[in-house]
Write an enzyme that holds these catalytic residues in place. Structure first.
Site, PDB file in Angstrom:
ATOM      1  N   LYS A  53      38.752  36.896  26.510  1.00  0.00           N
ATOM      2  CA  LYS A  53      39.063  35.452  26.570  1.00  0.00           C
ATOM      3  C   LYS A  53      39.153  34.889  25.147  1.00  0.00           C
ATOM      4  CE  LYS A  53      36.969  34.930  31.139  1.00  0.00           C
ATOM      5  NZ  LYS A  53      35.849  34.537  31.985  1.00  0.00           N
ATOM      6  N   GLN A  97      29.724  32.221  31.557  1.00  0.00           N
ATOM      7  CA  GLN A  97      30.183  33.499  32.095  1.00  0.00           C
ATOM      8  C   GLN A  97      29.198  34.002  33.156  1.00  0.00           C
ATOM      9  OE1 GLN A  97      33.133  34.896  31.410  1.00  0.00           O
ATOM     10  NE2 GLN A  97      32.776  36.676  32.695  1.00  0.00           N
ATOM     11  N   ASP A 120      36.403  26.224  34.823  1.00  0.00           N
ATOM     12  CA  ASP A 120      36.283  27.264  35.858  1.00  0.00           C
ATOM     13  C   ASP A 120      36.543  26.678  37.245  1.00  0.00           C
ATOM     14  OD1 ASP A 120      35.729  29.940  35.233  1.00  0.00           O
ATOM     15  OD2 ASP A 120      33.652  29.492  34.688  1.00  0.00           O
TER      16      ASP A 120
HETATM   17  N1  GUN Z   1      32.857  36.369  35.796  1.00  0.00           N
HETATM   18  C1  GUN Z   1      33.910  37.028  36.347  1.00  0.00           C
HETATM   19  N2  GUN Z   1      34.971  36.197  36.502  1.00  0.00           N
HETATM   20  C2  GUN Z   1      34.577  34.980  36.039  1.00  0.00           C
HETATM   21  C3  GUN Z   1      35.215  33.720  35.944  1.00  0.00           C
HETATM   22  O1  GUN Z   1      36.393  33.533  36.306  1.00  0.00           O
HETATM   23  N3  GUN Z   1      34.469  32.703  35.414  1.00  0.00           N
HETATM   24  C4  GUN Z   1      33.167  32.881  35.018  1.00  0.00           C
HETATM   25  N4  GUN Z   1      32.517  31.826  34.518  1.00  0.00           N
HETATM   26  N5  GUN Z   1      32.533  34.055  35.107  1.00  0.00           N
HETATM   27  C5  GUN Z   1      33.237  35.089  35.608  1.00  0.00           C
END
Ligand code: GUN
Length: 293
Positions: A53, A97, A120
């Site tokens: 990311k 995350q 998110d």
């Molecule tokens: N862990 C796996 N996919 C995601 C996501 O899309 N957002 C977040 N915050 N954690 C994740």
């Protein structure tokens, strides 16, 4: 014949559009959108995702800040970091995350995020808006799946979709999105999970199957009907001798030739998720800054 749904290629096209958007923002001498990330603990997959990311933000020209906290951080400590991000005027959107260490109550954290910065789309205000088909942040993986299907002009309306796994990250939002009355919805959705009896019964009839269970090769060729459209959300690390490789939740070899479409792993839903998170961050920045200025 089974056709691959090439998420990597589509994500690159979307990235080009986003880069043009960023150029416009630069041209107007406005501040660039900023994504914040809170990472607590040592989950190896989370570290890999977060690095991807950050890298993609850099490639595109977004600014990004990472707060890393140790595995034993208290909920209070993470809450303090959330408040800082909520109150930082230079951060447009942020994510925590997931998964988090066991001692943390995820609901408490999500409830404390400012919904306007919740890129998110996990806060109940945004999740509720999504379910009601209102303008909001759509959780990135679900948004990526919908976008990929749209780009390949795959009709969803009237089809029977089976979703396997009901996490707040993927299963729950995608089952809602595909069932609501919308250009990308109108599907008849069955949401299955660990308590579902006779999963075969559902998967055998499904036109579209979305698998998000985190179990390598979970869905096999004998579980699907001919011509099914398969979306693989799993990214599982497998050790093969001294090598590690990535394997999805779908047993690629046994479905190949029987399904009509499948998303590969890697190069399917993974890159789509990252680009959609960036799209959400730009949306947050527009909402907060550019349109109101
Ligand atoms: N862990 C796996 N996919 C995601 C996501 O899309 N957002 C977040 N915050 N954690 C994740």
């Amino acid at each position: 014949m089974t056709q691959l749904l090439n998420g990597k290629e589509i994500a690159i096209k979307i990235k080009q559009e986003i880069c043009e958007e960023i150029e416009k923002i630069k041209h107007q001498k406005k501040r660039l959108p900023h994504l914040g990330i809170i990472l607590s603990g040592n989950n190896v997959e989370s570290i890999i995702y977060v690095n991807k990311k950050i890298q993609e933000c850099k490639n595109i020209g977004l600014s990004c800040s990472l707060v890393e906290l140790p595995e034993n951080s208290s909920e209070q400590k993470i809450l303090e970091e959330i408040y800082k991000m909520n109150n930082n005027p230079f951060i447009d959107g942020f994510i925590i995350q997931l998964p988090l260490p066991q001692h943390i109550n995820v609901d408490n954290l999500i409830l404390s995020i400012n919904p306007d910065k919740d890129v998110d789309g996990f806060h109940p205000e945004n999740f509720g808006k999504m379910a009601l088909n209102m303008n909001t942040f759509i959780p990135a993986t679900a948004y990526g799946i919908i976008t990929l299907l749209q780009k390949y002009k795959i009709k969803i309306s009237g089809k029977h979709t089976v979703v396997i796994g009901r996490s707040r990250i993927v299963g729950l939002p995608i089952s809602i999105l595909m069932s609501i009355q919308n250009d990308f919805g109108n599907s008849t959705v069955t949401l299955t999970h660990t308590y579902t009896k006779n999963l075969f019964f559902y998967t055998k009839k499904a036109d579209i199957i979305i698998v998000a269970v985190g179990s390598p090769g979970f869905l096999t060729g004998n579980m699907i009907k001919k011509g099914a459209i398969l979306i693989d959300v799993g990214i599982n690390k497998i050790n093969q001798g001294i090598k590690t490789m990535l394997k999805g939740d779908i047993d690629f070899d046994s479905i190949f030739g029987k399904a009509s479409y499948i998303t590969p792993v890697p190069g399917g839903i993974g890159p789509m998720t990252i680009i959609m998170l960036i799209k959400n961050t730009i949306k947050a920045a527009y909402k907060r800054l550019y349109k109101s200025n």
